[in-house]
Structures are given as structure tokens and as C-alpha cells.
Motif scaffolding. Structure first.
Motif, short mmCIF file in Angstrom:
data_model
loop_
_atom_site.label_atom_id
_atom_site.label_comp_id
_atom_site.label_asym_id
_atom_site.label_seq_id
_atom_site.Cartn_x
_atom_site.Cartn_y
_atom_site.Cartn_z
N MET A 79 0.84 -1.19 0.00
CA MET A 79 0.00 0.00 0.00
C MET A 79 0.88 1.25 0.00
N LYS A 80 0.66 2.12 -0.97
CA LYS A 80 1.44 3.36 -1.04
C LYS A 80 0.96 4.35 0.02
N GLN A 81 1.91 5.07 0.60
CA GLN A 81 1.58 6.13 1.55
C GLN A 81 1.82 7.48 0.87
N ILE A 82 0.79 8.32 0.90
CA ILE A 82 0.84 9.61 0.22
C ILE A 82 0.80 10.72 1.27
N HIS A 83 1.78 11.60 1.25
CA HIS A 83 1.81 12.76 2.14
C HIS A 83 1.88 14.02 1.28
N VAL A 84 0.95 14.93 1.55
CA VAL A 84 0.82 16.14 0.73
C VAL A 84 1.13 17.37 1.57
N TYR A 85 2.04 18.19 1.07
CA TYR A 85 2.42 19.46 1.70
C TYR A 85 2.05 20.56 0.72
N GLN A 86 0.98 21.30 1.06
CA GLN A 86 0.40 22.21 0.10
C GLN A 86 1.08 23.57 0.07
N GLY A 87 1.14 24.12 -1.12
CA GLY A 87 1.66 25.46 -1.33
C GLY A 87 0.60 26.51 -1.02
N LYS A 88 0.81 27.69 -1.55
CA LYS A 88 -0.07 28.82 -1.24
C LYS A 88 -1.35 28.81 -2.06
N THR A 89 -1.28 28.29 -3.27
CA THR A 89 -2.46 28.30 -4.14
C THR A 89 -2.64 26.95 -4.80
N PRO A 90 -3.87 26.60 -5.22
CA PRO A 90 -4.10 25.32 -5.89
C PRO A 90 -3.33 25.18 -7.20
N SER A 91 -2.99 26.31 -7.84
CA SER A 91 -2.32 26.26 -9.14
C SER A 91 -0.80 26.21 -9.03
N ASP A 92 -0.27 26.21 -7.81
CA ASP A 92 1.18 26.08 -7.65
C ASP A 92 1.67 24.79 -8.31
N PRO A 93 2.92 24.79 -8.80
CA PRO A 93 3.47 23.55 -9.34
C PRO A 93 3.51 22.46 -8.27
N VAL A 94 3.40 21.23 -8.72
CA VAL A 94 3.43 20.08 -7.82
C VAL A 94 4.65 19.23 -8.15
N ILE A 95 5.44 18.93 -7.13
CA ILE A 95 6.57 18.02 -7.28
C ILE A 95 6.20 16.69 -6.65
N TYR A 96 6.27 15.62 -7.44
CA TYR A 96 6.02 14.27 -6.94
C TYR A 96 7.36 13.65 -6.59
N LEU A 97 7.50 13.26 -5.31
CA LEU A 97 8.77 12.77 -4.79
C LEU A 97 8.60 11.35 -4.27
N ASN A 98 9.29 10.40 -4.87
CA ASN A 98 9.28 9.03 -4.37
C ASN A 98 10.32 8.89 -3.27
N VAL A 99 9.89 8.45 -2.09
CA VAL A 99 10.78 8.42 -0.92
C VAL A 99 11.00 6.99 -0.45
#
Length: 224
Positions: free
Chosen positions: A1-21
Motif C-alpha cells: 500500500m502506497k503512503q501519500i503525504h501532501v504538503y500544500q503550497g499557497k495556491t491550488p495552481s502552484d506547481p506540484v513536485i512528486y517525490l518518491n521516498v
């Protein structure tokens, strides 16, 4: 099962970086990036991976006892692009202006591999990427990217190639070859050499790459 943790920026349109840890939840990478408060982005850390199996692009012999290079990267990439990304962005109301992908070690190799398979990512962070992986340099020269990324960050520790294993000892030479090929294609890229071996400050090295990528993309948007 993958674990997803999201750290949000200031706006919904901010770029998103997907990081495999490999371990942890990405929090230390997020905090290291937030030193630059003017670079707003969302970080999505994906954990719970079968590391060797799901990030290796094809089957390969083990380098050390216990390695399990089953070559399931394409299957995992499908899960990432078809399930994890759409579900995460819909669930958090994200509408990113662009997406990037990054990782450390084998996840760094996987990050660069993805641009040959999908057009979803415009930037790549490969921190201490496992470019010793058998036949990977040949693959890059023999295949065409689905999309040419706008910026690619590569890094390596200055002692990473000083190992007895002949396969892993090729990492610096291979990384420099890859860096040269990216530049030859006109891709904005850099290769940063950090002090230490492969295990020194992986989160900080990763964060440095993300900050560089965000800066480069920001500069390109200003120029446009």
C-alpha cells in the motif's frame, strides 16, 4: 500500500513536485525547501514502494545480496500517473501549472526514466541518481523522450564512485555522460557535485534539487 503525504503550497495552481521516498514522509525535504519562502509549490511524497522492484526499469542482476531488480517501473509509473496523481489532485483541489518528479538514488534514476514514458512531467530532480544501473546510459541514447523536460537537475557525491563494486563505480562517469547529453539536447540542466558518499544528507541534497528546479522554471516563466 502506497503512503501519500501532501504538503500544500499557497495556491491550488502552484506547481506540484512528486517525490518518491525510501523512508519517512518527505517532511524534512519540505522543510529544507521552505527556506526559500518565495518559491511556492506543493510537495507530494509517495512512500511504501517496493524500492528495487518498482523503480528499476528492467530486470537486472543484483549488485548486492538482497537486491531485487524486477523491472516493474512501467507498472508503477502507470499507477502513479493513472491513479495516484489524479486522485491526489482531485482530493486536494490541485490544478498545477506544471508538474515535476524527483527522487534520490534509484528514485532519481526512475525520475529521469519517466520522461521517456509519459509527457506528464516538465521538470526532473535526480539527486544522486543510480546511473550505474546496467544499460541505462544506452537506453537514453537509443530512445526518444515523450516530452523534453524544461529543466533537469542532477547531483552526485564526490565520493560515490570510490567503491570496490565495479558496477557502482561507474556512477560518476555515467552521470557526466548523461549531463552532457541533456545539454546537447538544449535542455536546461545542471550537475552539482556534493561532498561525501551516497548516504550523506540525502534529504538536503534532494531539497537543493527541488529548489533549483523551481528557480529555473520560475525564470523561464518570467522570460516568456
Amino acid at each position: 500500500m502506497k503512503q501519500i503525504h501532501v504538503y500544500q503550497g499557497k495556491t491550488p495552481s502552484d506547481p506540484v513536485i512528486y517525490l518518491n521516498v525510501f523512508d519517512g514522509d518527505g517532511a524534512s525535504v519540505w522543510e529544507a525547501c521552505r527556506i526559500r519562502g518565495d518559491l511556492s509549490f506543493t510537495l507530494v511524497a509517495v512512500g511504501g514502494l517496493h524500492w528495487d522492484a518498482e523503480l528499476s526499469p528492467w530486470q537486472a542482476d543484483p549488485v548486492f545480496r538482497g537486491d531485487d531488480f524486477r523491472g516493474l517501473a512501467d507498472r508503477y509509473l502507470e499507477e502513479l500517473t493513472q491513479r495516484i496523481i489524479p486522485e491526489t489532485e482531485a482530493g486536494y483541489g490541485l490544478t498545477p501549472v506544471w508538474r515535476g518528479i524527483g527522487g534520490y538514488s534509484l528514485a532519481g534514476l526512475f525520475a529521469l526514466y519517466t520522461v521517456f514514458k509519459t509527457d506528464m512531467f516538465r521538470g526532473v530532480v535526480s539527486a544522486s541518481g543510480s546511473f550505474w544501473f546496467p544499460e541505462f546510459v544506452d537506453y537514453l541514447s537509443q530512445n526518444t523522450m515523450k516530452v523534453q523536460p524544461q529543466a533537469v537537475y542532477l547531483s552526485l557525491g564526490d565520493k560515490e564512485s570510490r567503491v570496490r563494486n565495479p558496477v557502482m563505480a561507474s556512477v560518476e562517469e555515467n552521470t557526466r555522460i548523461i549531463a552532457g547529453r541533456l545539454l546537447a539536447k538544449g535542455i536546461r540542466s545542471t550537475l552539482e557535485i556534493n561532498p561525501g558518499n551516497h548516504f550523506r544528507e540525502p534529504d538536503l541534497r534532494t531539497a537543493k534539487g527541488i529548489v533549483w528546479l523551481l528557480e529555473q522554471m520560475q525564470q523561464q516563466q518570467i522570460q516568456e
